[in-house]
Design a protein around this motif. Structure first.
Motif, PDB file in Angstrom:
ATOM      1  N   PHE A   9      -5.850 126.397  69.809  1.00 47.94           N
ATOM      2  CA  PHE A   9      -5.722 127.851  69.904  1.00 47.94           C
ATOM      3  C   PHE A   9      -7.065 128.472  70.291  1.00 47.94           C
ATOM      4  O   PHE A   9      -7.134 129.311  71.200  1.00 47.94           O
ATOM      5  N   GLU A  10      -8.140 128.057  69.603  1.00 44.12           N
ATOM      6  CA  GLU A  10      -9.469 128.603  69.896  1.00 44.12           C
ATOM      7  C   GLU A  10      -9.858 128.345  71.351  1.00 44.12           C
ATOM      8  O   GLU A  10     -10.376 129.253  72.030  1.00 44.12           O
ATOM      9  N   GLN A  11      -9.619 127.128  71.838  1.00 48.03           N
ATOM     10  CA  GLN A  11      -9.954 126.815  73.226  1.00 48.03           C
ATOM     11  C   GLN A  11      -9.174 127.703  74.189  1.00 48.03           C
ATOM     12  O   GLN A  11      -9.732 128.200  75.174  1.00 48.03           O
ATOM     13  N   GLU A  12      -7.904 127.904  73.893  1.00 52.01           N
ATOM     14  CA  GLU A  12      -7.090 128.781  74.745  1.00 52.01           C
ATOM     15  C   GLU A  12      -7.640 130.204  74.740  1.00 52.01           C
ATOM     16  O   GLU A  12      -7.731 130.858  75.787  1.00 52.01           O
ATOM     17  N   VAL A  13      -8.038 130.685  73.563  1.00 54.98           N
ATOM     18  CA  VAL A  13      -8.596 132.038  73.449  1.00 54.98           C
ATOM     19  C   VAL A  13      -9.873 132.143  74.271  1.00 54.98           C
ATOM     20  O   VAL A  13     -10.051 133.087  75.052  1.00 54.98           O
ATOM     21  N   TYR A  14     -10.776 131.164  74.134  1.00 55.12           N
ATOM     22  CA  TYR A  14     -12.052 131.249  74.833  1.00 55.12           C
ATOM     23  C   TYR A  14     -11.887 131.142  76.346  1.00 55.12           C
ATOM     24  O   TYR A  14     -12.631 131.781  77.102  1.00 55.12           O
ATOM     25  N   ILE A  15     -10.908 130.385  76.792  1.00 57.48           N
ATOM     26  CA  ILE A  15     -10.608 130.322  78.225  1.00 57.48           C
ATOM     27  C   ILE A  15     -10.122 131.691  78.706  1.00 57.48           C
ATOM     28  O   ILE A  15     -10.555 132.191  79.753  1.00 57.48           O
ATOM     29  N   LYS A  16      -9.239 132.316  77.922  1.00 57.51           N
ATOM     30  CA  LYS A  16      -8.738 133.650  78.284  1.00 57.51           C
ATOM     31  C   LYS A  16      -9.867 134.671  78.282  1.00 57.51           C
ATOM     32  O   LYS A  16      -9.926 135.540  79.163  1.00 57.51           O
TER      33      LYS A  16
END
Length: 192
Positions: free
Chosen positions: A61-68
């Protein structure tokens, strides 16, 4: 210097720091982006744990957030604090990722009330109290518990909660007021 002056100075400093780091990040400086993210990493992680309940899913989830955040960085207008903007992306990502919203669990279940300098009796009483509060919070409607979490545990202002959740300001005020009232009624039944 009063508390309001310090907060204003801190807010001005934070906004200036974030503006510089955003500009450097947009210019391709990955160290600046990493530093920018480091200032809101704990809150994003805590929000992820509230939704996903395990470190593996939370890390994804964190990785997805930081990519966004990275791909949307040029759209940050500065209408709110950068950390609030990131939490809005994180909240939306978490809501969209979950197949069932009912799996949201308040971070109020963290052992925030516990301290190492307590006697066994005090520890047991605090633990019992924490469990009673957890059970009462779990029975709240989801929107109430989300607003309560963001206000008390994330220490966001009502305006910041509006940005994060998309709820109107008066709705947030109402949710927090009603949540506190429901909790007070439920916990009034709780006797030591």
């Amino acid at each position: 210097m009063g508390s309001n002056s310090r907060k204003t100075i801190q807010t001005v400093f934070t906004e200036a720091r974030d503006k510089i780091l955003i500009r450097e990040s947009l210019a391709g400086n990955s160290k600046s982006f990493a530093k920018l993210i480091s200032y809101c990493k704990e809150k994003v992680h805590a929000l992820g744990m509230s939704f996903f309940h395990n470190h593996t899913d939370t890390e994804d989830f964190e990785q997805e957030v930081y990519i966004k955040v990275f791909t949307s960085l040029k759209s940050f207008r500065g209408d709110c604090k950068f950390s609030t903007w990131v939490l809005r992306i994180a909240y939306t990502t978490a809501i969209n990722t979950k197949t069932r919203k009912k799996e949201y669990e308040t971070i109020a279940d963290e052992n925030l009330l516990l301290s190492e300098d307590k006697t066994p009796e005090q520890y047991n009483l605090l633990n019992f109290t924490r469990q009673a509060v957890q059970e009462a919070v779990k029975e709240l409607p989801e929107n109430y518990s989300i607003c309560l979490d963001l206000y008390f545990f994330y220490d966001l202002s009502l305006e910041e909660i509006t940005v994060v959740t998309g709820f109107p300001l008066n709705t947030i005020k109402s949710h927090i007021f009603r949540a506190k009232k429901i909790l007070a009624q439920k916990l009034a039944e709780f006797k030591y």
